[in-house]
Structures are given as structure tokens and as C-alpha cells.
Design a protein around this motif. Structure first.
Motif, PDB file in Angstrom:
ATOM      1  N   ALA A  33       0.723  -1.214  -0.121  1.00  0.00           N
ATOM      2  CA  ALA A  33       0.012  -0.030   0.109  1.00  0.00           C
ATOM      3  C   ALA A  33       0.809   1.299   0.010  1.00  0.00           C
ATOM      4  N   MET A  34       2.059   1.065   0.670  1.00  0.00           N
ATOM      5  CA  MET A  34       2.760   2.371   0.658  1.00  0.00           C
ATOM      6  C   MET A  34       3.360   2.718  -0.774  1.00  0.00           C
ATOM      7  N   VAL A  35       3.449   1.536  -1.415  1.00  0.00           N
ATOM      8  CA  VAL A  35       4.094   1.915  -2.900  1.00  0.00           C
ATOM      9  C   VAL A  35       3.084   2.727  -3.723  1.00  0.00           C
ATOM     10  N   PHE A  36       1.830   2.661  -3.290  1.00  0.00           N
ATOM     11  CA  PHE A  36       0.709   3.305  -4.198  1.00  0.00           C
ATOM     12  C   PHE A  36       0.669   4.787  -3.550  1.00  0.00           C
ATOM     13  N   ASN A  37       1.246   4.896  -2.636  1.00  0.00           N
ATOM     14  CA  ASN A  37       1.328   6.536  -2.084  1.00  0.00           C
ATOM     15  C   ASN A  37       2.828   7.288  -2.250  1.00  0.00           C
ATOM     16  N   THR A  38       3.694   6.240  -2.174  1.00  0.00           N
ATOM     17  CA  THR A  38       5.342   6.811  -2.458  1.00  0.00           C
ATOM     18  C   THR A  38       5.504   7.277  -3.569  1.00  0.00           C
ATOM     19  N   VAL A  39       5.440   6.380  -4.433  1.00  0.00           N
ATOM     20  CA  VAL A  39       5.749   6.112  -5.835  1.00  0.00           C
ATOM     21  C   VAL A  39       5.396   7.346  -6.770  1.00  0.00           C
ATOM     22  N   PRO A  40       3.920   7.451  -6.589  1.00  0.00           N
ATOM     23  CA  PRO A  40       3.332   8.635  -7.392  1.00  0.00           C
ATOM     24  C   PRO A  40       3.828   9.948  -7.059  1.00  0.00           C
ATOM     25  N   THR A  41       3.974  10.285  -5.833  1.00  0.00           N
ATOM     26  CA  THR A  41       4.380  11.402  -5.134  1.00  0.00           C
ATOM     27  C   THR A  41       5.769  11.691  -5.617  1.00  0.00           C
ATOM     28  N   ILE A  42       6.814  10.760  -5.457  1.00  0.00           N
ATOM     29  CA  ILE A  42       8.084  10.950  -5.930  1.00  0.00           C
ATOM     30  C   ILE A  42       7.971  11.269  -7.564  1.00  0.00           C
ATOM     31  N   LEU A  43       7.195  10.449  -8.118  1.00  0.00           N
ATOM     32  CA  LEU A  43       7.085  10.878  -9.584  1.00  0.00           C
ATOM     33  C   LEU A  43       6.556  12.504  -9.919  1.00  0.00           C
ATOM     34  N   GLU A  44       5.376  12.734  -8.957  1.00  0.00           N
ATOM     35  CA  GLU A  44       4.971  14.152  -9.107  1.00  0.00           C
ATOM     36  C   GLU A  44       6.092  15.009  -8.797  1.00  0.00           C
ATOM     37  N   VAL A  45       6.656  14.873  -7.670  1.00  0.00           N
ATOM     38  CA  VAL A  45       7.711  15.870  -7.284  1.00  0.00           C
ATOM     39  C   VAL A  45       9.043  15.994  -8.442  1.00  0.00           C
ATOM     40  N   GLY A  46       9.195  14.911  -9.132  1.00  0.00           N
ATOM     41  CA  GLY A  46      10.154  14.981 -10.311  1.00  0.00           C
ATOM     42  C   GLY A  46       9.671  15.681 -11.345  1.00  0.00           C
ATOM     43  N   VAL A  47       8.410  15.581 -11.773  1.00  0.00           N
ATOM     44  CA  VAL A  47       8.020  16.369 -12.894  1.00  0.00           C
ATOM     45  C   VAL A  47       7.859  17.731 -12.519  1.00  0.00           C
ATOM     46  N   VAL A  48       7.348  18.096 -11.460  1.00  0.00           N
ATOM     47  CA  VAL A  48       7.309  19.517 -10.911  1.00  0.00           C
ATOM     48  C   VAL A  48       8.581  20.246 -10.928  1.00  0.00           C
ATOM     49  N   THR A  49       9.535  19.629 -10.115  1.00  0.00           N
ATOM     50  CA  THR A  49      10.859  20.136 -10.368  1.00  0.00           C
ATOM     51  C   THR A  49      11.315  20.171 -11.704  1.00  0.00           C
ATOM     52  N   GLY A  50      11.198  19.228 -12.583  1.00  0.00           N
ATOM     53  CA  GLY A  50      11.551  19.332 -14.122  1.00  0.00           C
ATOM     54  C   GLY A  50      10.948  20.645 -14.676  1.00  0.00           C
ATOM     55  N   CYS A  51       9.594  20.859 -14.494  1.00  0.00           N
ATOM     56  CA  CYS A  51       9.069  21.669 -15.247  1.00  0.00           C
ATOM     57  C   CYS A  51       9.523  23.089 -14.642  1.00  0.00           C
ATOM     58  N   MET A  52       9.689  23.398 -13.218  1.00  0.00           N
ATOM     59  CA  MET A  52      10.345  24.354 -12.552  1.00  0.00           C
ATOM     60  C   MET A  52      11.716  24.547 -13.311  1.00  0.00           C
ATOM     61  N   TYR A  53      12.650  23.593 -13.557  1.00  0.00           N
ATOM     62  CA  TYR A  53      13.931  23.992 -14.147  1.00  0.00           C
ATOM     63  C   TYR A  53      13.792  24.290 -15.708  1.00  0.00           C
ATOM     64  N   TYR A  54      12.997  23.628 -16.377  1.00  0.00           N
ATOM     65  CA  TYR A  54      12.679  24.083 -17.623  1.00  0.00           C
ATOM     66  C   TYR A  54      12.230  25.468 -17.936  1.00  0.00           C
ATOM     67  N   GLN A  55      11.125  25.930 -17.068  1.00  0.00           N
ATOM     68  CA  GLN A  55      10.683  27.080 -17.211  1.00  0.00           C
ATOM     69  C   GLN A  55      11.323  28.417 -16.428  1.00  0.00           C
ATOM     70  N   PHE A  56      11.807  27.898 -15.342  1.00  0.00           N
ATOM     71  CA  PHE A  56      12.573  29.175 -14.469  1.00  0.00           C
ATOM     72  C   PHE A  56      13.967  29.094 -14.154  1.00  0.00           C
ATOM     73  N   GLY A  57      14.598  27.818 -14.380  1.00  0.00           N
ATOM     74  CA  GLY A  57      15.866  27.597 -14.052  1.00  0.00           C
ATOM     75  C   GLY A  57      16.253  26.805 -12.808  1.00  0.00           C
ATOM     76  N   MET A  58      17.630  26.729 -12.439  1.00  0.00           N
ATOM     77  CA  MET A  58      17.938  25.943 -11.301  1.00  0.00           C
ATOM     78  C   MET A  58      17.509  26.143 -10.147  1.00  0.00           C
ATOM     79  N   GLY A  59      17.444  27.629 -10.025  1.00  0.00           N
ATOM     80  CA  GLY A  59      17.476  28.325  -8.675  1.00  0.00           C
ATOM     81  C   GLY A  59      16.064  27.899  -8.085  1.00  0.00           C
TER      82      GLY A  59
END
Length: 92
Positions: free
Chosen positions: A1-27
Motif C-alpha cells: 500500500a505504501m508503494v501506491f502512495n510513495t511512488v506517485p508522489t516521488i514521480l510528481e515531485v520529479g515532474v514539478v521540479t523538471g517543469c520548474m527547471y525548464y521554465q525558470f531555471g535551477m534556482g
């Protein structure tokens, strides 16, 4: 059950961080990661700190419930030996 909560959250954090990097930079991307890291660290720390109090509370609650159950189940015996005051003191 923890896999169904943790993995999507980590994936979402990665996607959001990638979008922020692409749009606004490393800072901005590093700010997002630092904020999420601080939140996770704070949440885990407070949860572990509170766990000891919850364990103590549950232990004392179970002890009190056992005394109440014993008193109610043995009502006739307590009444027969005129022991109501003693039972009241043990519960307090």
C-alpha cells in the motif's frame, strides 16, 4: 500500500521540479526540492516525537479500561464485600 502512495508522489515531485527547471531555471527547481525536503524532514521528526506520547496514552487508556471492566464484571463481589471505596480509589 505504501508503494501506491510513495511512488506517485516521488514521480510528481520529479515532474514539478523538471517543469520548474525548464521554465525558470535551477534556482527555482532547487527551491522546490529544498522546500519539499524541509517539509518531509519536519513531518517525520514531529511524527516520531509524538509517537512516544501516543504509546503512553494508549497504555494508560488500556489500563484504565481493564480496571473499569473488572469492576463492572465483579460488581456483585465488590458489593458483597463492601469494597466500593477501594475500587473507586484504584481507578483514580
Amino acid at each position: 500500500a505504501m508503494v501506491f502512495n510513495t511512488v506517485p508522489t516521488i514521480l510528481e515531485v520529479g515532474v514539478v521540479t523538471g517543469c520548474m527547471y525548464y521554465q525558470f531555471g535551477m534556482g527555482h527547481a532547487s527551491t522546490v526540492l529544498a522546500t519539499i525536503g524541509a517539509y518531509v524532514g519536519y513531518t517525520v521528526g514531529i511524527t516520531q516525537w509524538r509517537t512516544q506520547f501516543r504509546k503512553d496514552m494508549n497504555r494508560l487508556n488500556n489500563k484504565a479500561s481493564g480496571k473499569i471492566s473488572d469492576s463492572l464484571l465483579n460488581y456483585e463481589t465488590v458489593k458483597y464485600f463492601n469494597n466500593e471505596k477501594h475500587e473507586g480509589r484504584t481507578y483514580e
